[in-house]
Enzyme design. Structure first.
Site, PDB file in Angstrom:
ATOM      1  N   ARG A 128       0.826  -1.228   0.000  1.00 31.13           N
ATOM      2  CA  ARG A 128       0.000   0.000   0.000  1.00 31.13           C
ATOM      3  C   ARG A 128       0.852   1.266   0.000  1.00 31.13           C
ATOM      4  NH1 ARG A 128      -2.561  -3.220   3.622  1.00 31.13           N
ATOM      5  NH2 ARG A 128      -4.417  -4.209   2.782  1.00 31.13           N
ATOM      6  N   LYS A 161       2.445  11.612 -11.021  1.00 29.88           N
ATOM      7  CA  LYS A 161       1.589  10.745 -11.837  1.00 29.88           C
ATOM      8  C   LYS A 161       2.367   9.475 -12.149  1.00 29.88           C
ATOM      9  CE  LYS A 161      -1.498  13.935 -14.230  1.00 29.88           C
ATOM     10  NZ  LYS A 161      -1.950  14.424 -15.549  1.00 29.88           N
ATOM     11  N   GLU A 219       8.645  19.729 -24.511  1.00 23.98           N
ATOM     12  CA  GLU A 219       7.928  20.037 -23.261  1.00 23.98           C
ATOM     13  C   GLU A 219       8.449  21.343 -22.651  1.00 23.98           C
ATOM     14  OE1 GLU A 219       5.305  18.423 -22.120  1.00 23.98           O
ATOM     15  OE2 GLU A 219       5.443  16.379 -22.915  1.00 23.98           O
ATOM     16  N   LYS A 267       6.686  23.510 -13.252  1.00 23.36           N
ATOM     17  CA  LYS A 267       5.853  22.332 -12.970  1.00 23.36           C
ATOM     18  C   LYS A 267       5.640  22.156 -11.470  1.00 23.36           C
ATOM     19  CE  LYS A 267       4.383  17.797 -14.042  1.00 23.36           C
ATOM     20  NZ  LYS A 267       4.501  16.555 -14.755  1.00 23.36           N
ATOM     21  N   GLU A 288      -5.034  17.495 -10.326  1.00 19.42           N
ATOM     22  CA  GLU A 288      -5.696  17.999 -11.530  1.00 19.42           C
ATOM     23  C   GLU A 288      -7.185  18.196 -11.314  1.00 19.42           C
ATOM     24  OE1 GLU A 288      -3.752  16.322 -14.938  1.00 19.42           O
ATOM     25  OE2 GLU A 288      -5.448  16.817 -16.225  1.00 19.42           O
ATOM     26  N   ARG A 300      -3.580  22.446 -13.003  1.00 17.66           N
ATOM     27  CA  ARG A 300      -2.640  21.485 -13.581  1.00 17.66           C
ATOM     28  C   ARG A 300      -2.978  21.217 -15.049  1.00 17.66           C
ATOM     29  NH1 ARG A 300       0.180  16.279 -10.590  1.00 17.66           N
ATOM     30  NH2 ARG A 300       1.291  15.648 -12.456  1.00 17.66           N
ATOM     31  N   ASN A 309      -1.419  20.505 -20.125  1.00 20.20           N
ATOM     32  CA  ASN A 309      -1.818  19.722 -21.298  1.00 20.20           C
ATOM     33  C   ASN A 309      -1.826  20.537 -22.589  1.00 20.20           C
ATOM     34  OD1 ASN A 309      -2.152  17.397 -19.820  1.00 20.20           O
ATOM     35  ND2 ASN A 309      -4.306  17.812 -19.374  1.00 20.20           N
ATOM     36  N   HIS A 343      -1.406  18.847 -25.891  1.00 22.62           N
ATOM     37  CA  HIS A 343      -1.572  17.415 -25.659  1.00 22.62           C
ATOM     38  C   HIS A 343      -2.900  16.859 -26.170  1.00 22.62           C
ATOM     39  CE1 HIS A 343       2.034  17.965 -23.377  1.00 22.62           C
ATOM     40  NE2 HIS A 343       2.068  16.716 -22.962  1.00 22.62           N
ATOM     41  N   HIS A 345      -1.839  13.825 -28.147  1.00 21.87           N
ATOM     42  CA  HIS A 345      -2.161  12.451 -27.735  1.00 21.87           C
ATOM     43  C   HIS A 345      -2.854  11.693 -28.861  1.00 21.87           C
ATOM     44  CE1 HIS A 345      -2.081  13.398 -23.156  1.00 21.87           C
ATOM     45  NE2 HIS A 345      -0.940  12.871 -23.546  1.00 21.87           N
ATOM     46  N   HIS A 404       6.766  11.101 -27.976  1.00 24.19           N
ATOM     47  CA  HIS A 404       5.767  11.955 -27.338  1.00 24.19           C
ATOM     48  C   HIS A 404       5.983  13.448 -27.661  1.00 24.19           C
ATOM     49  CE1 HIS A 404       2.960  13.353 -24.321  1.00 24.19           C
ATOM     50  NE2 HIS A 404       3.916  14.078 -23.762  1.00 24.19           N
TER      51      HIS A 404
HETATM   52  N1  LIG Z   1       4.280  10.798 -15.113  1.00 18.48           N
HETATM   53  C1  LIG Z   1       4.199  11.865 -15.870  1.00 18.48           C
HETATM   54  O1  LIG Z   1       3.779  12.942 -15.431  1.00 18.48           O
HETATM   55  C2  LIG Z   1       4.655  11.776 -17.287  1.00 18.48           C
HETATM   56  C3  LIG Z   1       4.858  12.944 -18.039  1.00 18.48           C
HETATM   57  C4  LIG Z   1       5.339  12.814 -19.341  1.00 18.48           C
HETATM   58  C5  LIG Z   1       5.583  11.551 -19.865  1.00 18.48           C
HETATM   59  N2  LIG Z   1       5.375  10.443 -19.113  1.00 18.48           N
HETATM   60  C6  LIG Z   1       5.641   9.086 -19.637  1.00 18.48           C
HETATM   61  O2  LIG Z   1       7.027   9.024 -19.958  1.00 18.48           O
HETATM   62  C7  LIG Z   1       7.196   8.003 -20.940  1.00 18.48           C
HETATM   63  C8  LIG Z   1       8.201   8.496 -21.960  1.00 18.48           C
HETATM   64  O3  LIG Z   1       9.409   8.766 -21.311  1.00 18.48           O
HETATM   65  P1  LIG Z   1      10.775   8.972 -22.078  1.00 18.48           P
HETATM   66  O4  LIG Z   1      10.553   9.842 -23.246  1.00 18.48           O
HETATM   67  O5  LIG Z   1      11.778   9.373 -21.077  1.00 18.48           O
HETATM   68  O6  LIG Z   1      11.071   7.542 -22.694  1.00 18.48           O
HETATM   69  P2  LIG Z   1      11.846   6.247 -22.174  1.00 18.48           P
HETATM   70  O7  LIG Z   1      11.738   6.100 -20.716  1.00 18.48           O
HETATM   71  O8  LIG Z   1      11.380   5.134 -23.022  1.00 18.48           O
HETATM   72  O9  LIG Z   1      13.366   6.577 -22.534  1.00 18.48           O
HETATM   73  C9  LIG Z   1      13.728   6.766 -23.876  1.00 18.48           C
HETATM   74  C10 LIG Z   1      14.975   5.979 -24.243  1.00 18.48           C
HETATM   75  O10 LIG Z   1      16.133   6.590 -23.701  1.00 18.48           O
HETATM   76  C11 LIG Z   1      16.949   5.628 -23.036  1.00 18.48           C
HETATM   77  N3  LIG Z   1      17.668   6.363 -21.994  1.00 18.48           N
HETATM   78  C12 LIG Z   1      17.158   6.888 -20.860  1.00 18.48           C
HETATM   79  N4  LIG Z   1      18.096   7.628 -20.246  1.00 18.48           N
HETATM   80  C13 LIG Z   1      19.220   7.564 -20.998  1.00 18.48           C
HETATM   81  C14 LIG Z   1      20.501   8.149 -20.899  1.00 18.48           C
HETATM   82  N5  LIG Z   1      20.809   9.010 -19.928  1.00 18.48           N
HETATM   83  N6  LIG Z   1      21.415   7.847 -21.846  1.00 18.48           N
HETATM   84  C15 LIG Z   1      21.085   7.043 -22.878  1.00 18.48           C
HETATM   85  N7  LIG Z   1      19.884   6.485 -23.047  1.00 18.48           N
HETATM   86  C16 LIG Z   1      18.963   6.743 -22.115  1.00 18.48           C
HETATM   87  C17 LIG Z   1      15.977   4.588 -22.569  1.00 18.48           C
HETATM   88  O11 LIG Z   1      16.612   3.356 -22.364  1.00 18.48           O
HETATM   89  C18 LIG Z   1      14.997   4.546 -23.747  1.00 18.48           C
HETATM   90  O12 LIG Z   1      15.534   3.747 -24.766  1.00 18.48           O
HETATM   91  C19 LIG Z   1       5.828   7.695 -21.490  1.00 18.48           C
HETATM   92  O13 LIG Z   1       5.408   6.458 -21.002  1.00 18.48           O
HETATM   93  C20 LIG Z   1       4.941   8.797 -20.930  1.00 18.48           C
HETATM   94  O14 LIG Z   1       3.614   8.384 -20.729  1.00 18.48           O
HETATM   95  C21 LIG Z   1       4.920  10.537 -17.845  1.00 18.48           C
HETATM   96 ZN   LIG Z   2       3.771  15.646 -22.371  1.00 11.35          ZN
END
Ligand SMILES: NC(=O)c1ccc[n+]([C@@H]2O[C@H](COP(=O)([O-])OP(=O)(O)OC[C@H]3O[C@@H](n4cnc5c(N)ncnc54)[C@H](O)[C@@H]3O)[C@@H](O)[C@H]2O)c1
Ligand SMILES: [Zn+2]
Length: 360
Positions: free
Chosen positions: A123, A145, A187, A229, A239, A244, A248, A251, A255, A268
């Site tokens: 939990r 999130k 972003e 942020k 949100e 918040r 978006n 987005h 999306h 993204h």
């Molecule tokens: N929680 C939130 O508020 C929030 C906000 C925006 C996005 N997201 C989520 O984030 C995800 C996308 O994240 P992302 O774009 O970071 O993608 P990701 O986590 O897939 O990373 C992208 C790539 O970079 C590589 N990588 C990471 N750090 C590295 C480094 N320092 N050096 C070399 N390679 C590295 C990873 O192995 C991967 O291949 C989505 O699932 C999205 O929904 C969440």
């Molecule tokens: Zn985003």
């Protein structure tokens, strides 16, 4: 000596600090300051482990933590319930307790997945985020999130669960592929448009240095983004207060473009780049803002090497997902539209034909 900037997210008992410019090797010190238990499960992906796994492990062991590491395969497809189950099993095998720590080392995928496991195992156990992509550093790791995807749509299962601390080492971006840098920049442009004219102008002036990943410049744009942020999240954690939601911007259509491509065609931030332009086109057409803003945004995104128009995609698919958007309230599509640089508002009364027009 580099300067470490500390920004807080203020949420009463759930408040936490974000350390920007801190070295990964200092991770043990940060966990220790929080007075957490002695077991740490590091959840990372195989690629990030290769670069930074040992540094994190040693940094924790230096402070006498017992470190367990689990590597998830790379990619969005592993942000899944199945993967979460495997991680719960790992937590059980390591005998994690309520005061133990789950540490996410990686991009947004790892952040969301590990955060979800931390939110639900026993939990809720302590969660520390160590984001290593630009996108995760300025966005995913802040605000709590967490969640996983379902085959039906992204982020369908999840929670709001704040980390206990976030450690951002800007030097870890040196190994990040250029395309991932760009997706994070998108972003940051968003933060400029919604809240900070100066940040937008700073991006315009310093793009060359950003491209070269100059530490000072990266530090500045990350600090300013995190500040924005953190402030918004402090005002509207779940949100619910309409604050918040401005995060978006870009987005709604973004999306839908991602979904229409089955999350494979665009990163993204690339989809958001197009989404921000489409939202601004709508704002111009409805006379909420002038066309100079649209031109300026277009120019900056282009210079960043981000896409500015939709490539050969089935328009109907975009519509379909646009109207399935889970963020839609009361059957109405909500858009965040700009009035001027640094100022946006929520708009629900956009004529359907206009949305159609900008998508053509
Ligand atoms: N929680 C939130 O508020 C929030 C906000 C925006 C996005 N997201 C989520 O984030 C995800 C996308 O994240 P992302 O774009 O970071 O993608 P990701 O986590 O897939 O990373 C992208 C790539 O970079 C590589 N990588 C990471 N750090 C590295 C480094 N320092 N050096 C070399 N390679 C590295 C990873 O192995 C991967 O291949 C989505 O699932 C999205 O929904 C969440
Ligand atoms: Zn985003």
């Amino acid at each position: 000596m580099r300067k470490v900037e500390v920004i807080s997210v203020n949420l009463g008992r759930r408040s936490y600090s974000i350390y920007i410019g801190e070295k990964l090797s200092q991770v043990g010190k940060i966990v220790k300051e929080l007075g957490l238990g002695k077991k740490v499960l590091v959840i990372t992906d195989s690629k990030v482990f290769h670069y930074y796994g040992e540094t994190i492990k040693k940094g924790l062991e230096k402070e006498d933590y017992r470190v367990y590491i689990v590597k998830v395969p790379v990619g969005e497809r592993h942000k899944s319930i199945n993967q979460a189950i495997k991680l719960y099993e790992k937590c059980a095998n390591c005998k994690l307790e309520r005061d133990s720590v789950i540490l996410a080392l990686g991009g947004g995928v790892i952040n969301d997945l590990a955060g979800f496991v931390a939110a639900t195992y026993l939990r809720g156990i302590n969660f520390i985020a160590v984001p290593t992509t630009l996108l995760a550093q300025v966005d995913a790791s802040i605000g709590g999130k967490v969640g996983v995807d379902l085959p039906q749509a992204k982020n369908l299962v999840g929670s709001f669960y704040q980390p206990r601390a976030v450690l951002i080492d800007t030097k870890a971006l040196k190994t990040l592929p250029l395309r991932e840098i760009k997706t994070g920049l998108s972003e940051i442009v968003k933060y400029g448009i919604i809240r900070d004219k100066n940040l937008f102008e700073y991006l315009e002036k310093n793009l060359e240095k950003i491209r070269k990943l100059e530490t000072d410049v990266l530090q500045t744009i990350i600090v300013e983004s995190v500040r924005i942020k953190a402030k918004i999240v402090s005002q509207d954690e779940r949100e619910e207060r309409g604050k918040r939601e401005i995060l978006n911007f870009g987005h709604t259509i973004g999306h839908s473009i991602e979904a229409a491509e089955g999350y494979e065609g665009y990163r993204h931030g690339e989809a958001i780049s197009i989404g921000m332009l489409k939202a601004t086109e709508i704002a111009v057409a409805m006379h909420f803002c002038g066309s100079e803003l649209l031109l300026r945004l277009q120019k900056l995104l282009k210079r960043m090497g981000l896409p500015t128009r939709i490539k050969k995609m089935d328009e109907r698919k975009i519509y379909r997902s646009l109207f399935l958007d889970k963020k839609k309230k009361g059957g109405k599509l909500r858009f965040i539209l700009p009035r001027e640089l640094g100022d946006v508002f929520i708009c629900e009364s956009i004529p359907f034909h206009l949305i159609k027009k900008v998508l053509q």
